[in-house]
Design a protein around this motif. Sequence first.
Motif, PDB file in Angstrom:
ATOM      1  N   GLU A 310       9.350  11.193  45.701  1.00  0.00           N
ATOM      2  CA  GLU A 310       9.828  10.856  47.050  1.00  0.00           C
ATOM      3  C   GLU A 310      11.039   9.933  46.995  1.00  0.00           C
ATOM      4  OE1 GLU A 310       6.476   9.443  49.344  1.00  0.00           O
ATOM      5  OE2 GLU A 310       5.498  11.397  49.017  1.00  0.00           O
ATOM      6  N   SER A 311      11.015   8.952  46.087  1.00  0.00           N
ATOM      7  CA  SER A 311      12.174   8.048  46.072  1.00  0.00           C
ATOM      8  C   SER A 311      13.409   8.752  45.507  1.00  0.00           C
ATOM      9  CB  SER A 311      11.899   6.715  45.367  1.00  0.00           C
ATOM     10  OG  SER A 311      11.180   6.890  44.228  1.00  0.00           O
ATOM     11  N   PHE A 312      13.196   9.747  44.645  1.00  0.00           N
ATOM     12  CA  PHE A 312      14.331  10.546  44.175  1.00  0.00           C
ATOM     13  C   PHE A 312      15.015  11.239  45.362  1.00  0.00           C
ATOM     14  CE2 PHE A 312      16.153  14.593  42.912  1.00  0.00           C
ATOM     15  CZ  PHE A 312      16.969  14.236  41.852  1.00  0.00           C
ATOM     16  N   PHE A 313      14.196  11.871  46.214  1.00  0.00           N
ATOM     17  CA  PHE A 313      14.781  12.585  47.364  1.00  0.00           C
ATOM     18  C   PHE A 313      15.341  11.601  48.404  1.00  0.00           C
ATOM     19  CE2 PHE A 313      12.004  16.189  45.907  1.00  0.00           C
ATOM     20  CZ  PHE A 313      13.059  17.026  45.588  1.00  0.00           C
ATOM     21  N   ALA A 314      14.716  10.449  48.520  1.00  0.00           N
ATOM     22  CA  ALA A 314      15.237   9.456  49.468  1.00  0.00           C
ATOM     23  C   ALA A 314      16.627   8.990  49.020  1.00  0.00           C
ATOM     24  CB  ALA A 314      14.280   8.266  49.559  1.00  0.00           C
ATOM     25  N   ALA A 315      16.785   8.777  47.709  1.00  0.00           N
ATOM     26  CA  ALA A 315      18.102   8.364  47.193  1.00  0.00           C
ATOM     27  C   ALA A 315      19.120   9.478  47.393  1.00  0.00           C
ATOM     28  CB  ALA A 315      17.989   8.000  45.714  1.00  0.00           C
TER      29      ALA A 315
END
Length: 460
Positions: A310-315
């Motif tokens: 999720e944090s990969f896609f948020a970035a």
Amino acid sequence: MHSFQRCIAPLCRATFDISEVLTGCPDCGNLLDIDYEWDKLPVPRSLREYELRWASRRNPLDFSGVWRFRDLLPFAPDKEIVTIGEGQTILQSSPKVGKYVGMNPGGLFLQYEGLNPSGSFKDNGMAAASTHARMTGAKVAACASTGNTSASLAIYASTAQLFRVVVFVGSGKIAYGKLSQALDYDAQTLQILGDFDDALERVREVAGERGIYLCNSVNPFRLEGQKTIMYRVLESLNWQVPDWIVVPGGNLGNSSAFGKAFAELKQLGLIDRIPRLAVINAAGANTLYQLYEQQGIRWDGGMSDDGAIESFFAAMDRDKRKASTLASAIEINRPVNLKKCLRALDTCDGVVRQVTDQEILDAKAQVGAGGFGCEPASAASVAGAKKLRAEGVIAPSDRVVCILTGHQLKDPDATVAYHSGNAELFAEKLGSRGVETAAYANSPIVVENNLQKIIDVLKS
Ligand code: F0G
């Protein structure tokens, strides 16, 4: 029927009837598989038994390269099955490409899925999805597409005349060969002002809202059809298991289907070992590569690190990073089958690599010069195999199968720009995208309309 839909998440595993039209688990939102009670189904004792069907090729179900193996995707009664003769594809050893990749003679095979009716591997999946659409009485089917899925869905709709089709494509992102197919096969075609990732998000919303049957690879029935690509590879190798399957990765449906195919064949005792899987991203659309190879995200028995994903896609959203590659078919940054692909990589002791557009176009020229040719995205598999061979991950003595996912004529733009010898065209189409050379260019020779001049050229 001994088939049902089942959530892939180990803490959920909810099951649903196959008559339901679902693209995700209603309970937890994860992807769904089609699962079978194999012990209650007539599964052959040996894959060799499928050869008996070659004798009854007049039966369209035995002729189909998908439905010939219908007892390995037994979700539909024979009378509901849709076929347009898909799966007449071949596996060929290619000495020229083998040399380019760095294999020992006879070690490199190309699986030409471009020989399908609509010119890509998608027809394997669409035969299965169309069958399910028919079983559920769908009136309208839809997909978002970088081009091949839309061409495939459109040809099934026009041939079978069972449902109407609407396709969503990213604006300016689709190769002309593919767009022309959707138009010619009479699909309502929406050009969304965005890229594939945007188009997929929108079509999922629209399908949910309007009860339209969705044919993207979040549809678990589609992936059942794509398993058969692996059955045909084994069939061509006289039922021997190769060492490597190398496949381009976009939305990750194929790689997911291949992993499921091998897991099931092993479970059923129909193969004794599983080949390794290499999934190849374009460097400009490398989500899987980053997550799997750089961040070390794994399937972990279904407990993969969702927070990190999720944090990969948020970035990605924060930095407004969009996918960008000349291999437009795999220009995808949000692969919907990510989880299933992680599972396939786990099943097949897999690796992921990224290749540049330069590497893709050079490999594509070699495939063209040493075989039937392919579209740019497909050549990522050959470029990836070469990379893995150079790293020593693939041994020269291995048997390697590269999946060529789409036909050469799908996307002639990049091909012509690569070979033309026209500096302006090269700069506009390829140079602007970071491609510097055309080492394997086969440029046309301009010659005066004069017999002697032509003979002179032929002499040289
Ligand atoms: N190769 C070709 C020629 C494709 O068209 C696609 C996907 C892929 C590879 C990637 O396969 O998604 O299973 O990892 N094309 C889709 C489309 C997205 O809309 O036609 P994947």
